[in-house]
Design a protein around this motif. Structure first.
Motif, PDB file in Angstrom:
ATOM      1  N   ARG A 325       0.822  -1.213   0.000  1.00  0.00           N
ATOM      2  CA  ARG A 325       0.000   0.000   0.000  1.00  0.00           C
ATOM      3  C   ARG A 325       0.855   1.262   0.000  1.00  0.00           C
ATOM      4  O   ARG A 325       0.622   2.193  -0.773  1.00  0.00           O
ATOM      5  N   ARG A 329       1.224   3.910  -2.988  1.00  0.00           N
ATOM      6  CA  ARG A 329       0.800   5.292  -2.743  1.00  0.00           C
ATOM      7  C   ARG A 329       1.918   6.283  -3.058  1.00  0.00           C
ATOM      8  O   ARG A 329       1.677   7.330  -3.679  1.00  0.00           O
ATOM      9  N   SER A 594      -8.735  -5.029   5.719  1.00  0.00           N
ATOM     10  CA  SER A 594      -9.781  -4.008   5.801  1.00  0.00           C
ATOM     11  C   SER A 594      -9.686  -3.227   7.103  1.00  0.00           C
ATOM     12  O   SER A 594      -9.939  -2.015   7.140  1.00  0.00           O
ATOM     13  N   LEU A 597      -6.806  -0.769   6.742  1.00  0.00           N
ATOM     14  CA  LEU A 597      -7.208   0.306   5.829  1.00  0.00           C
ATOM     15  C   LEU A 597      -8.144   1.284   6.542  1.00  0.00           C
ATOM     16  O   LEU A 597      -8.022   2.505   6.377  1.00  0.00           O
ATOM     17  N   ALA A 598      -9.069   0.748   7.327  1.00  0.00           N
ATOM     18  CA  ALA A 598      -9.999   1.609   8.052  1.00  0.00           C
ATOM     19  C   ALA A 598      -9.268   2.462   9.081  1.00  0.00           C
ATOM     20  O   ALA A 598      -9.560   3.659   9.250  1.00  0.00           O
ATOM     21  N   ALA A 600      -6.036   3.336   8.940  1.00  0.00           N
ATOM     22  CA  ALA A 600      -5.217   4.301   8.203  1.00  0.00           C
ATOM     23  C   ALA A 600      -6.072   5.430   7.645  1.00  0.00           C
ATOM     24  O   ALA A 600      -5.614   6.576   7.520  1.00  0.00           O
ATOM     25  N   ALA A 601      -7.330   5.131   7.314  1.00  0.00           N
ATOM     26  CA  ALA A 601      -8.223   6.147   6.751  1.00  0.00           C
ATOM     27  C   ALA A 601      -8.892   6.996   7.824  1.00  0.00           C
ATOM     28  O   ALA A 601      -9.664   7.908   7.502  1.00  0.00           O
ATOM     29  N   GLY A 602      -8.623   6.721   9.093  1.00  0.00           N
ATOM     30  CA  GLY A 602      -9.211   7.503  10.164  1.00  0.00           C
ATOM     31  C   GLY A 602     -10.606   7.086  10.541  1.00  0.00           C
ATOM     32  O   GLY A 602     -11.305   7.803  11.276  1.00  0.00           O
ATOM     33  N   GLU A 603     -11.048   5.918  10.075  1.00  0.00           N
ATOM     34  CA  GLU A 603     -12.399   5.443  10.373  1.00  0.00           C
ATOM     35  C   GLU A 603     -12.456   4.688  11.703  1.00  0.00           C
ATOM     36  O   GLU A 603     -13.540   4.332  12.169  1.00  0.00           O
ATOM     37  N   VAL A 619       0.754   4.930  10.227  1.00  0.00           N
ATOM     38  CA  VAL A 619      -0.452   5.755  10.271  1.00  0.00           C
ATOM     39  C   VAL A 619      -0.059   7.094  10.894  1.00  0.00           C
ATOM     40  O   VAL A 619       0.195   7.179  12.100  1.00  0.00           O
TER      41      VAL A 619
END
Length: 760
Positions: A325, A329, A594, A597-598, A600-603, A619
């Motif tokens: 990833r 990126r 997943s 990813l969540a 890292a995405a701030g979710e 992160v």
């Protein structure tokens, strides 16, 4: 003809040979001579401090001996003997007094061995083994008595006598160290050294014998490394260089920051190595967060520029996916070569792991074999036979301590020409370790941190204190500031059972003072030391202790698990409304991916995880980490873990939660909290945990590769052996003039291969 390969069953009574084989895996003369004494004592009486249940061996003088009929068997006598060393006394009781009554008279000096007990508030040995010292023994005051670890039911003097028996029948021992080296380093011959260790007349003699045998171990190991280096330098390959206007130039032009001076310097060293027609073999180590991955990526892009492929081997799927990833990126459209919207200079980045679907795996294998994927990232799946490269030019091994030499070589073998090799480790390595384990590699060290890396503040938090709940309030405060938090646990928990679900953590699992393997390669304990000292460890211990105390709780306590901790935090009033998730190694691959990813995405605000996030997970918004049961982690692993926070310019905070009031454990955690110098902490880790834990997997995967050497204590000796070994290989690359030495070196390599195969 008797030599070091002779079976002990030919020389000793069957019962003794069986005990050696069963209890200590000692079967040959060589095995027995490598079974060093734990301690040495003079023939002076000496009683130590005791502990109930401790197995002791003492030298003492009989002060008094009194016999009387047994209460329940008047025709049989029992004998009470009082021993003394002039300061302390010890009672000895025999329920069958016939022989002891004749031999143990006042003034007699003897060796006694048995298990300590307490009776009428006095220390006591009940029916111990003993051996009376004769006039010759007591008259030779300069002589030392060797004491060995306990072997089955054999008495200490039986073990010592077995060693003397072997030494009496062995006239020669293969001399693996060349005579000119022995003279230059003022070393004893091998047989003289073994006699000095097992039947010494003075402390100086023991020290000289041990120094000789340690040198031999260092010399043979350094010869293995020197021959590997010579073999590597004899290979030829194709030089690989970046091209003007290629993918490396395009990548550098897009970097939103300036490389550190260290990254520039090491990047130049690697570029010079890649351009040569001799394969590069370089170790890249550095502080946590120093930018090693960026240096490696630039090397991979230079190789792609030359028309070749680069493979990055990662130890876990989480880390491989994270690398995939982050590299994709960073490259942007440079990672979409040949695709719509891809850059003209671009390539592709393929991922290969064991849990991929058949379709995903087939597509990745096709990109790798066709050469469309210039960069290939994967786990051990890359080593499988059906993985074929179009032109493998560079192998990058991440976290080398998780792999063996053979695994590195298995990936190298996939190149049509010998590929260049770059080995990375995020755990700073003390210089002596680098010399001992990675001596076949050139070493580059990154110490500077990139601009924007904020300092990390660490604190030790005792879990038993009333203010521990404040930890979760502090987590909530961090989340309210818009930041994210890791909570690290040593166990998975839930349905998993106890110690089986440690998920790869580098954990001290003992619940009482434990000991690691000593010079003979076997773990010891206070119960089997076979000497008369108590917990103080006093006495003439000329061999630096082969056991290092790792103080932990006396009573077992449960370790925190991810599943239970997540449930606890979800019920915590201070954390109401906080978004949480868990991550551990037994989750399905797609769930792990997943979840990361969540996060890292701030979710996800709080990630409750095992140590799968130890390396590589990046992160930038993560600013705080809570490590539960921090007292159960190694020093270097704690340093690795906390390096996951403070990576985006935000101040980092790490709370080391301790579950034990043990003083030594507290000091260890305070040492971690007091410094961010990974090299200083690596030395501390090595001094506390010993080489078996830290070096074992780095070279070949057995528990320890060093029998006699302690790399921090014998640094000068290792340096001398390295100098001599490399000089000898330069003059005689095949060791043709030194057949016994060649046999010892080959045996060492065979042992590595056997350990690798056994590990699978």
């Amino acid at each position: 003809m008797l030599d070091e390969a002779t079976k002990l069953s030919r020389l000793l009574p069957k019962k003794e040979a069986d005990y050696f084989a069963k209890d200590r895996r000692i079967e040959t003369v060589a095995d027995l001579l490598a079974f060093w004494p734990r301690r040495y004592k003079t023939y002076e009486s000496d009683l130590g401090r005791f502990r109930i249940g401790q197995y002791v061996t003492v030298v003492a003088t009989v002060k008094s001996a009194t016999s009387r009929p047994q209460p329940r068997a008047p025709r049989r006598k029992m004998l009470k003997v009082v021993l003394t060393d002039g300061r302390q006394e010890l009672d000895v009781t025999f329920f069958s007094a016939w022989t002891p009554e004749k031999e143990l008279r006042p003034g007699v000096r003897a060796i006694f061995a048995g298990e300590i007990g307490m009776y009428n508030q006095r220390w006591q040995l009940t029916h111990p083994g003993y051996s009376v010292l004769d006039d010759d023994d007591s008259g030779e005051r300069k002589a030392l008595i060797p004491f060995y670890r306990k072997v089955g039911r054999l008495s200490p003097w039986t073990v010592a006598e077995a060693v003397r028996t072997v030494l009496d029948v062995i006239d020669v021992a293969p001399e693996v160290v060349p005579e000119d080296v022995l003279d230059a380093r003022d070393l004893l011959g091998r047989l003289d050294a073994l006699r000095a260790i097992h039947t010494p007349d003075s402390r100086a003699e023991v020290e000289a014998g041990q120094r000789r045998m340690r040198y031999e171990e260092a010399f043979v190991l350094q010869l293995v490394l020197a021959r590997r280096r010579a073999e590597q330098q004899a290979l030829t390959t194709r030089g690989r260089s970046a091209i003007t206007g290629g993918i490396l130039d395009a990548f550098d032009a897009r970097l939103p920051f300036t490389l550190t001076a260290g990254q520039e310097r090491i990047g130049g060293e690697i570029a010079d190595d890649l351009a040569r027609e001799t394969p590069m073999h370089r170790l890249l180590q550095g502080e946590v967060g120093s930018g090693k991955t960026l240096v490696a990526l630039r090397a991979m892009l230079a190789v792609v520029d030359s028309g070749g492929q680069a493979a990055l081997l990662a130890p876990t799927e989480v880390l491989a996916q994270q690398h995939h990833r982050s590299i994709t990126r960073m490259l942007g459209d440079l990672a979409a070569g040949g695709l719509l919207g891809g850059a003209d200079q671009g390539t592709r980045v393929a991922l290969l792991t064991g849990s991929m679907s058949t379709a995903e795996r087939r597509a990745a294998l096709l990109e790798i074999a066709s050469g469309q994927a210039g960069i290939v990232i994967g786990t051990h799946a890359l080593l499988q036979d059906n993985v074929q490269f179009a032109d493998l030019a560079l192998v990058v091994v991440d976290e080398q301590h998780r792999f063996g030499v053979e695994q590195r070589d298995a990936l190298r073998a996939k190149g049509t020409q010998p590929p260049h090799v770059l080995v990375m480790t995020a755990t700073p390595i003390p210089r002596t370790v680098a010399m001992t384990v990675f001596g076949d590699l050139e070493t580059s060290t990154l110490r500077e941190l990139p601009a924007g890396r904020a300092p990390i503040t660490s604190h030790v938090v005792p879990e038993w204190k009333d203010w521990f709940p404040r930890t979760w309030e502090r987590v909530a405060e961090e989340v309210r500031l818009g930041r994210q938090v890791y909570v690290v646990c040593p166990r998975i928990g839930g349905d998993a059972d106890g110690s089986d679900d440690l998920d790869g953590a580098d954990i001290v699992v003992s619940d009482r003072p434990s000991r690691v393997a000593g010079p003979d390669g076997h773990a010891g304990s206070d119960a089997d030391d076979g000497h008369g000292e108590g917990p103080s460890g006093e006495g003439d211990d000329l061999e630096p202790p082969g056991d290092v105390e790792v103080e932990e709780d006396r009573l077992p306590r449960p370790l925190h698990g991810v599943v239970e901790t997540l449930a606890q935090l979800q019920a915590e009033p201070a954390l109401a409304g906080v978004r949480m998730a868990m991550l551990h190694g037994r989750m399905p691959s797609e769930d792990k991916d997943s979840t990361m990813l969540a996060f890292a995405a701030g979710e996800v605000d709080v990630l409750v995880s095992t140590t799968v996030i130890e390396v590589g997970v990046d992160v930038h918004n993560a600013s705080m980490m809570v490590i539960l049961d921090a007292d159960r982690f190694g020093v270097s692993q704690l340093h690795q873990l906390r390096g996951r926070v403070g990576r985006g310019g935000l101040p980092g905070l790490c709370l080391l939660v301790s579950g034990t009031p043990n003083d030594q454990t507290g000091q260890r955690l305070e040492s971690v909290a007091a410094t961010l110098d990974g090299f200083e902490l690596a030395r501390l880790d090595l001094s506390q945990r010993r080489e078996g834990d830290i070096l074992g997997a780095a070279q070949h995967g057995s528990r320890t590769q060093l029998e006699f050497l302690h790399v921090l204590e014998h640094e000068d000796l290792i340096e001398a052996a390295r100098e001599d070994a490399f000089a000898l290989v330069a003059a005689d690359p095949t060791l043709a003039a030194h057949p016994d030495l060649k046999k010892a070196v080959d045996a060492r390599v065979d042992a590595e291969q056997a350990a690798y195969l056994e590990r699978g």
